[in-house]
Design an enzyme around this catalytic site. Sequence first.
Site, PDB file in Angstrom:
ATOM      1  CB  CYS A 126     -77.421 -20.394  55.777  1.00  0.00           C
ATOM      2  SG  CYS A 126     -76.828 -19.862  57.373  1.00  0.00           S
ATOM      3  CG  HIS A 240     -81.274 -18.080  58.257  1.00  0.00           C
ATOM      4  ND1 HIS A 240     -81.515 -18.455  59.557  1.00  0.00           N
ATOM      5  CD2 HIS A 240     -79.993 -18.444  57.999  1.00  0.00           C
ATOM      6  CE1 HIS A 240     -80.425 -19.026  60.064  1.00  0.00           C
ATOM      7  NE2 HIS A 240     -79.498 -19.042  59.134  1.00  0.00           N
TER       8      HIS A 240
HETATM    9  N1  LIG Z   1     -76.764 -24.996  60.305  1.00  0.00           N
HETATM   10  C1  LIG Z   1     -76.803 -24.228  59.235  1.00  0.00           C
HETATM   11  O1  LIG Z   1     -77.841 -23.625  58.878  1.00  0.00           O
HETATM   12  C2  LIG Z   1     -75.575 -24.055  58.396  1.00  0.00           C
HETATM   13  C3  LIG Z   1     -75.692 -23.344  57.215  1.00  0.00           C
HETATM   14  C4  LIG Z   1     -74.560 -23.148  56.425  1.00  0.00           C
HETATM   15  C5  LIG Z   1     -73.361 -23.664  56.838  1.00  0.00           C
HETATM   16  N2  LIG Z   1     -73.280 -24.349  58.002  1.00  0.00           N
HETATM   17  C6  LIG Z   1     -71.971 -24.892  58.380  1.00  0.00           C
HETATM   18  O2  LIG Z   1     -72.046 -26.309  58.343  1.00  0.00           O
HETATM   19  C7  LIG Z   1     -71.205 -26.860  59.341  1.00  0.00           C
HETATM   20  C8  LIG Z   1     -72.003 -27.802  60.223  1.00  0.00           C
HETATM   21  O3  LIG Z   1     -73.098 -27.123  60.788  1.00  0.00           O
HETATM   22  P1  LIG Z   1     -74.257 -27.869  61.567  1.00  0.00           P
HETATM   23  O4  LIG Z   1     -75.312 -26.871  61.741  1.00  0.00           O
HETATM   24  O5  LIG Z   1     -74.555 -29.176  60.924  1.00  0.00           O
HETATM   25  O6  LIG Z   1     -73.540 -28.133  62.991  1.00  0.00           O
HETATM   26  P2  LIG Z   1     -73.831 -29.302  64.048  1.00  0.00           P
HETATM   27  O7  LIG Z   1     -75.228 -29.728  64.005  1.00  0.00           O
HETATM   28  O8  LIG Z   1     -73.283 -28.778  65.322  1.00  0.00           O
HETATM   29  O9  LIG Z   1     -72.926 -30.494  63.523  1.00  0.00           O
HETATM   30  C9  LIG Z   1     -71.515 -30.427  63.542  1.00  0.00           C
HETATM   31  C10 LIG Z   1     -70.933 -31.668  62.892  1.00  0.00           C
HETATM   32  O10 LIG Z   1     -69.511 -31.555  62.939  1.00  0.00           O
HETATM   33  C11 LIG Z   1     -68.990 -32.719  63.580  1.00  0.00           C
HETATM   34  N3  LIG Z   1     -67.775 -32.419  64.342  1.00  0.00           N
HETATM   35  C12 LIG Z   1     -67.630 -31.615  65.401  1.00  0.00           C
HETATM   36  N4  LIG Z   1     -66.360 -31.676  65.861  1.00  0.00           N
HETATM   37  C13 LIG Z   1     -65.716 -32.551  65.074  1.00  0.00           C
HETATM   38  C14 LIG Z   1     -64.388 -33.084  65.056  1.00  0.00           C
HETATM   39  N5  LIG Z   1     -63.459 -32.693  65.943  1.00  0.00           N
HETATM   40  N6  LIG Z   1     -64.067 -33.989  64.118  1.00  0.00           N
HETATM   41  C15 LIG Z   1     -64.990 -34.396  63.223  1.00  0.00           C
HETATM   42  N7  LIG Z   1     -66.265 -33.952  63.182  1.00  0.00           N
HETATM   43  C16 LIG Z   1     -66.609 -33.039  64.108  1.00  0.00           C
HETATM   44  C17 LIG Z   1     -70.084 -33.141  64.530  1.00  0.00           C
HETATM   45  O11 LIG Z   1     -69.868 -34.475  64.932  1.00  0.00           O
HETATM   46  P3  LIG Z   1     -70.405 -35.008  66.355  1.00  0.00           P
HETATM   47  O12 LIG Z   1     -71.893 -35.182  66.208  1.00  0.00           O
HETATM   48  O13 LIG Z   1     -69.672 -36.271  66.527  1.00  0.00           O
HETATM   49  O14 LIG Z   1     -70.058 -33.953  67.367  1.00  0.00           O
HETATM   50  C18 LIG Z   1     -71.307 -32.955  63.637  1.00  0.00           C
HETATM   51  O15 LIG Z   1     -71.402 -34.019  62.738  1.00  0.00           O
HETATM   52  C19 LIG Z   1     -70.575 -25.676  60.052  1.00  0.00           C
HETATM   53  O16 LIG Z   1     -69.341 -25.400  59.429  1.00  0.00           O
HETATM   54  C20 LIG Z   1     -71.538 -24.560  59.796  1.00  0.00           C
HETATM   55  O17 LIG Z   1     -70.936 -23.298  59.851  1.00  0.00           O
HETATM   56  C21 LIG Z   1     -74.346 -24.565  58.787  1.00  0.00           C
END
Ligand SMILES: NC(=O)c1ccc[n+]([C@@H]2O[C@H](COP(=O)([O-])OP(=O)(O)OC[C@H]3O[C@@H](n4cnc5c(N)ncnc54)[C@H](OP(=O)(O)O)[C@@H]3O)[C@@H](O)[C@H]2O)c1
Length: 328
Positions: A126, A240
């Site tokens: 990001c 960010h």
């Molecule tokens: N946040 C950012 O700014 C950002 C930016 C770039 C990239 N990313 C990437 O995007 C991804 C998600 O980030 P996020 O910020 O959205 O995280 P988050 O809010 O913690 O959400 C994580 C998601 O993954 C799901 N998940 C977790 N364990 C799982 C499993 N065993 N099987 C299937 N689904 C599962 C969760 O489902 P439940 O709700 O059921 O737990 C939720 O839908 C990550 O790879 C992160 O590195 C994030």
Amino acid sequence: MKIAVVGATGLVGRKIINLCEEYFESDVQYSLYASSKSAGSELTINNRNIVVQELNEKNILNFDLVLFSAGGERAQLYAKSFVDKGAFVIDNSSAFRMLDDVPLVVYGVNEEAITKSTKLISNPNCTTMGLVMSLKPLHDAFVLKSITPTSYQAVSGSGTRAVESLEKELTLSDNLLSDYSEGFYGQPVAKNVIPVAGNLLENGYSDEEMKFVNESRKILSMKNLIVEPSNARVGVKTGHGTFCSAVFENQVDVGSAINLLSQFDGVEYWSDKLATPLDAEGQNNVLVSRLRQGLSSNKILNFWVVSDNLLKGAALNAVQIAKHVSTL
Ligand SMILES: NC(=O)c1ccc[n+]([C@@H]2O[C@H](COP(=O)([O-])OP(=O)(O)OC[C@H]3O[C@@H](n4cnc5c(N)ncnc54)[C@H](OP(=O)(O)O)[C@@H]3O)[C@@H](O)[C@H]2O)c1
């Protein structure tokens, strides 16, 4: 068309759903996946309630597009199964970003890296994404040589649990002291700056800092770009920010640089107001301000860039790529 959102209940997944409503026709069929914890819950897309399914090998069907935001471990386990069933997969994790045969794409900068035979595409980190959006028009004009980016990263970059932890810390008010260790980062982030983001590696840099190095080089196709990165985590919910000092091969001109940034699709230059994370939150555009010529050389530009890490840093870029792929 059939689209799957994996990690649909997360911070990024929910934004992806909102953006899909905007970018795709309302007759698209959606499937939503998350962990077993969310299986059976419902999310609304185009006024239709859709039941979230548990992600497992048995549930993987054939889709045209899969937007994957469920962490690197799940991507390693399941992304290729979706590809094998015929889908284009766009993954938000770092699992595949540095693989030679996987394009790492910032839409607006290098989407030409995607071809008809591409099946797996990585969405960049990001912070790197916002920075590269601002560097691209400057590089095209003056030719980049080196960058020194210092980022101030918001907690939503670490996902839902980190945001909940920030909110709890804020309720502690004056009782939040520096020895508080129960939060997501092991030390307080609310009202604070932690001088590292990500996990420290043996070389003394964090994995997040090394993403600045490796991903900027790959996206800009500049394997010799010199990058001297520093990242901090700050008590900001979303947005960010990065101060960047960029050295170019050619003499720079501040007025031309501002014009180039202002004309670049997806970037805004703010001269009347200093762009902050709160300004960037909810904005699709990357905001740049405080652009100055270097004090020691007329080949240096110093500037501030800030963007919504959940939008151009994640969901927006993924949906822009998905739309692009759907027209190939
Ligand atoms: N946040 C950012 O700014 C950002 C930016 C770039 C990239 N990313 C990437 O995007 C991804 C998600 O980030 P996020 O910020 O959205 O995280 P988050 O809010 O913690 O959400 C994580 C998601 O993954 C799901 N998940 C977790 N364990 C799982 C499993 N065993 N099987 C299937 N689904 C599962 C969760 O489902 P439940 O709700 O059921 O737990 C939720 O839908 C990550 O790879 C992160 O590195 C994030």
